[in-house]
Design a protein around this motif. Structure first.
Motif, short mmCIF file in Angstrom:
data_model
loop_
_atom_site.label_atom_id
_atom_site.label_comp_id
_atom_site.label_asym_id
_atom_site.label_seq_id
_atom_site.Cartn_x
_atom_site.Cartn_y
_atom_site.Cartn_z
N THR A 60 101.26 106.59 31.25
CA THR A 60 100.81 106.56 29.86
C THR A 60 101.10 105.21 29.24
O THR A 60 100.24 104.59 28.62
CB THR A 60 101.52 107.66 29.05
N TRP A 61 102.31 104.74 29.46
CA TRP A 61 102.71 103.46 28.90
C TRP A 61 101.83 102.34 29.45
O TRP A 61 101.37 101.49 28.70
CB TRP A 61 104.18 103.20 29.24
N ALA A 62 101.58 102.38 30.77
CA ALA A 62 100.81 101.31 31.41
C ALA A 62 99.39 101.27 30.84
O ALA A 62 98.86 100.19 30.54
CB ALA A 62 100.78 101.51 32.92
N VAL A 63 98.78 102.45 30.68
CA VAL A 63 97.41 102.48 30.16
C VAL A 63 97.38 101.92 28.74
O VAL A 63 96.53 101.09 28.38
CB VAL A 63 96.84 103.91 30.19
N LEU A 64 98.32 102.37 27.92
CA LEU A 64 98.35 101.90 26.54
C LEU A 64 98.58 100.39 26.47
O LEU A 64 97.94 99.69 25.70
CB LEU A 64 99.44 102.63 25.75
N ALA A 65 99.50 99.90 27.33
CA ALA A 65 99.77 98.47 27.35
C ALA A 65 98.53 97.70 27.77
O ALA A 65 98.18 96.67 27.17
CB ALA A 65 100.93 98.17 28.29
N ALA A 66 97.83 98.23 28.78
CA ALA A 66 96.62 97.55 29.28
C ALA A 66 95.56 97.48 28.18
O ALA A 66 94.93 96.44 27.96
CB ALA A 66 96.07 98.29 30.50
N VAL A 67 95.39 98.59 27.45
CA VAL A 67 94.40 98.61 26.37
C VAL A 67 94.75 97.58 25.31
O VAL A 67 93.90 96.83 24.83
CB VAL A 67 94.31 100.02 25.75
N ARG A 68 96.06 97.53 25.00
CA ARG A 68 96.49 96.57 23.97
C ARG A 68 96.17 95.14 24.39
O ARG A 68 95.70 94.34 23.58
CB ARG A 68 98.00 96.68 23.74
N VAL A 69 96.46 94.83 25.65
CA VAL A 69 96.20 93.47 26.13
C VAL A 69 94.70 93.20 26.13
O VAL A 69 94.23 92.15 25.68
CB VAL A 69 96.77 93.29 27.55
N PHE A 70 93.94 94.19 26.58
CA PHE A 70 92.51 94.01 26.77
C PHE A 70 91.79 93.78 25.44
O PHE A 70 90.97 92.88 25.32
CB PHE A 70 91.94 95.24 27.47
N VAL A 71 92.11 94.61 24.44
CA VAL A 71 91.39 94.47 23.16
C VAL A 71 92.26 93.80 22.10
O VAL A 71 91.87 93.69 20.96
CB VAL A 71 90.93 95.84 22.61
N GLY A 72 93.45 93.37 22.52
CA GLY A 72 94.41 92.83 21.56
C GLY A 72 93.84 91.77 20.64
O GLY A 72 93.99 91.85 19.43
N ASN A 73 93.13 90.79 21.21
CA ASN A 73 92.64 89.68 20.40
C ASN A 73 91.69 90.17 19.32
O ASN A 73 91.84 89.84 18.16
CB ASN A 73 91.93 88.67 21.30
N GLY A 74 90.72 90.96 19.76
CA GLY A 74 89.74 91.47 18.80
C GLY A 74 90.41 92.29 17.72
O GLY A 74 90.09 92.15 16.55
N ALA A 75 91.41 93.09 18.13
CA ALA A 75 92.05 93.99 17.17
C ALA A 75 92.81 93.21 16.12
O ALA A 75 92.70 93.47 14.94
CB ALA A 75 92.98 94.95 17.90
N THR A 76 93.55 92.18 16.56
CA THR A 76 94.36 91.47 15.57
C THR A 76 93.49 90.65 14.63
O THR A 76 93.70 90.66 13.44
CB THR A 76 95.38 90.53 16.25
N SER A 77 92.47 89.95 15.20
CA SER A 77 91.66 89.14 14.31
C SER A 77 90.83 90.04 13.39
O SER A 77 90.45 89.64 12.31
CB SER A 77 90.76 88.20 15.10
N GLY A 78 90.60 91.27 13.83
CA GLY A 78 89.87 92.21 12.97
C GLY A 78 90.65 92.55 11.73
O GLY A 78 90.10 92.60 10.64
N THR A 79 91.96 92.74 11.88
CA THR A 79 92.76 93.10 10.70
C THR A 79 92.96 91.90 9.80
O THR A 79 93.06 92.05 8.61
CB THR A 79 94.15 93.63 11.12
N GLY A 80 93.00 90.72 10.39
CA GLY A 80 93.28 89.53 9.60
C GLY A 80 92.07 89.06 8.81
O GLY A 80 92.17 88.12 8.07
N GLY A 81 90.95 89.70 9.00
CA GLY A 81 89.71 89.18 8.43
C GLY A 81 89.42 89.71 7.05
O GLY A 81 90.23 90.33 6.41
N GLY A 82 88.20 89.44 6.65
CA GLY A 82 87.72 89.96 5.37
C GLY A 82 88.11 89.09 4.20
O GLY A 82 87.47 89.14 3.17
N ALA A 83 89.13 88.28 4.37
CA ALA A 83 89.58 87.50 3.21
C ALA A 83 88.86 86.16 3.16
O ALA A 83 88.50 85.63 4.17
CB ALA A 83 91.07 87.27 3.29
#
Lengths: 358, 306
Positions: free
Chosen positions: B283-306
């Motif tokens: 479970t941990w490995a899958v979650l970690a992999a997802v975080r790494v895989f989409v991490g960039n998109g996810a973080t820049s997504g939250t930082g946006g809009g401003a």
């Protein structure tokens, strides 16, 4: 080459029945910059969004670009460039990717695309920011990216919705000058929405002043400034001082004083106002301070503001409301003092008085 | 969307003793946080880590080592056909539940945020109701729906003379977990969708982007943080949930059931412990992999809009 835009009989009524725009006609010549000016809620943004294809006119309205009917065409087919107050840059892309986006969507091949992006970035003086993320940019830089992105696809018309409102005053003036130069250089047809009179004057070939969903006046900056056609326009473009008077046989009477040289042409009725009560609108130059023996009126100074090159007085006792009068910056005038002034009749704009005040 | 609004949102959490804020968030000026106070503030975290993670994990890991096969037990669970099949089945089902929930709730959540209609609040409330249901109740509802006396069975029996029953197998569990996951994902999607800047979509469309491109380039990146975090919770829950499976049938070979059977019936404590570790690690490995895989998109997504 530049696109002419015609709106015929366009109107907008929202789903809840409120009328945002009364039916109107407007022709924007190719290469012309038109500024839609008015207070918030006057319908200026709705016109912009109609031209963009984000709003559709009520039945009966027709919009055409160079004669092509685009009334029912959606925005992605219209080839319009849009610049928003909130910049609306894609946060998940770099500066260069933002500018390249439209080209990518249009299938411009990689090499040509890169060259176009570089040219755009250079033109907007942001070539050194190409690889930055959007959240690393200042407001002014963001709006430059947004402009580059909008013009990269060579749109038929550039639509700018209050693009400078979110910026601070100094930057606003600088970017305004740059946008002006850019629009002249590109020769592109542009529609610019703002509530700022100064911005409208600086940028527009013609200005459309809007009031409550209707066009109050269309004219060059000079016409709007010097010959406002109704009290609303006069007030909105800065002639906010008001006095009342009487026209008798073509001569203006204010209190006991009579003035000859008055432009009393009423454009709405196409006639000279010859008789009857009138309202006079004017800027701070409509009255000038003078000695007692030359004076028409004497008022009382309520407030003094130092504007650097001049001193602006707020004076009561002359019009129905306080009026502003400018005087030399070096004058020493205290609040509460009396001020004598004379009327510069050629600076007054004359409107027939409205029977009841609305 | 102005940046000012974002900043205001970020600052409006005053329900904490203000004097402690700089200490907790590590902005202590020299002298303000003495080592003793800092140690005290760290204590709850240490206790939680020890009591709920380090000690139980160590104990479980020791159980594996103490078993008849020692550390080779890990090798056993990976070579034994039944255990391996159960591992894979659990993984596939949890992944399937997560993906299905994300797609369904992505569409539903976006629709609910973008449209105003009569009954909208009722639908939202109903969709988020299962938040309060225990797994057992969800299992019971799946039986009512797809069990031997269930609605689907009765309808298909009446129509084609054949009863369709899938409550007591992996399909039933899939439906149950999906039902269980929908509220969490839908709430996260709705929260992200509220924050989407409509002008971003207008900008993309003005540049000529057709609807699918707007979805791919603007809407999905904007929803990504919510999808990733709620998808992670959804996946982890599906990997470990037990109540629903237990209610439906005792012979569904998902990992938590296998662990339970090995532990209680077969007293095969070493294997149960090894499977537990494997379940946690996967479970941990899958979650970690997802975080790494989409991490960039996810973080820049939250930082946006401003």
């Amino acid at each position: 080459m530049s696109t002419q835009i015609r709106l015929r009989n366009c109107a907008k009524t929202f789903a809840d029945g409120t009328r945002a725009l009364a039916p109107f006609d407007l022709t924007i010549e190719g290469g012309e910059t038109i500024v839609l000016l008015g207070p918030s809620g006057c319908g200026k943004t709705t016109i912009l969004r109609m031209i963009a294809g984000l709003e559709f006119s009520d039945a009966g309205g027709v919009i055409s670009f160079d004669g092509d009917d685009v009334t029912r065409q959606s925005i992605e087919k219209r080839r319009v460039g849009m610049v928003f107050q909130s910049y609306a840059l894609f946060p998940n892309m770099t500066v260069a990717e933002n500018v390249a986006y439209g080209l990518k969507v249009h299938g411009v091949p990689g090499k040509e695309r890169d060259a176009r992006v570089d040219a755009m970035l250079e033109m907007m003086h942001i070539d050194m920011l190409a690889d930055r993320r959007i959240d690393q940019l200042s407001g002014g830089q963001r709006q430059r990216v947004a402009l580059a992105r909008a013009i990269a696809v060579q749109p038929r018309v550039l639509l700018l919705d209050e693009p400078l409102t979110a910026l601070d005053a100094k930057l606003r003036v600088r970017l305004r000058t740059e946008i002006n130069a850019l629009l002249r250089k590109l020769g592109i047809t542009a529609v610019y929405v703002t509530h700022d009179q100064e911005e409208a004057m600086a940028l527009g070939d013609r200005i459309v002043v809007m009031q409550k969903g209707e066009i109050a006046q269309i004219g060059t900056p000079r016409e709007i400034y010097r010959k406002p056609q109704n009290p609303f326009v006069a007030d909105f473009v800065g002639a906010a001082n008001r006095m009342t008077g009487q026209m008798r046989d073509g001569r203006l009477h204010i209190g006991a004083h009579v003035f000859d040289a008055v432009d009393a042409f009423d454009p709405r009725h196409g006639a000279i106002i010859d008789q009857g009560a009138v309202e006079l609108y004017f800027r701070a130059d409509g009255l000038s301070p003078c000695d007692l023996d030359e004076a028409h009126f004497t008022g009382r100074v309520e407030a003094v503001s130092y504007l650097g090159e001049r001193l602006r007085l707020t004076v009561s006792g002359i019009g129905p409301q306080a009026v502003t009068i400018d005087t030399h910056a070096d004058d020493v005038i205290e609040t509460g003092a009396d001020v004598h002034c004379r009327v510069n009749a050629d600076r007054l704009t004359v409107f027939p008085a409205v029977a009841a005040h609305s | 969307m102005s940046s000012v609004e974002h900043i205001k949102e970020g600052r409006s959490r005053p329900s904490f003793p203000l004097s402690l804020l700089p200490l907790v968030f590590g902005r202590a000026t020299p002298g303000a946080g003495s080592p003793a106070i800092l140690a005290l503030l760290m204590l709850p975290g240490l206790i939680i880590v020890a009591a709920f993670f380090a000690i139980p994990m160590a104990l479980v890991a020791m159980r594996v080592a103490d078993g008849p096969d020692g550390l080779a037990t890990y090798f056993v669970i990976l070579t034994n056909e039944r255990y391996l099949a159960s591992l894979i089945q659990t993984l596939v089902m949890s992944g399937g539940v997560t993906v299905t929930a994300l797609i369904l709730c992505g569409i539903c959540g976006l629709f609910l945020v973008r449209n105003r209609f009569a009954g909208r609040n009722v639908i939202t409330a109903l969709l988020t109701l299962p938040l309060s249901f225990p797994g057992t109740v969800v299992g019971f509802m799946v039986i009512m729906l797809a069990g031997r006396q269930g609605v689907i069975g009765s309808v298909t029996d009446a129509l084609w003379g054949e009863k369709i029953v899938f409550a007591y197998e992996i399909t039933g569990l899939f439906v149950g977990y999906l039902y269980f996951s929908i509220p969490r994902v839908i709430l996260a999607v709705m929260a992200s969708a509220e924050k989407l800047d409509p002008q971003l979509e207008e900008a993309a469309r003005s540049l000529g982007a057709p609807t699918w491109r707007v979805v791919k380039d603007v809407i999905l990146p904007g929803l990504m943080p919510g999808l990733v975090s709620s998808g992670a919770i959804c996946f982890a829950t599906a990997m470990g949930a037990f109540g629903t499976a237990f209610t439906l049938a005792t012979d569904i070979d998902v990992l938590p059931m296998v662990i339970y059977t090995e532990f209680t019936r077969n007293a095969n404590i070493a294997v149960a412990a090894a499977l537990s570790i494997a379940l946690g690690a996967m479970t941990w490995a899958v979650l970690a992999a997802v975080r790494v895989f989409v991490g960039n998109g996810a973080t820049s997504g939250t930082g946006g809009g401003a």
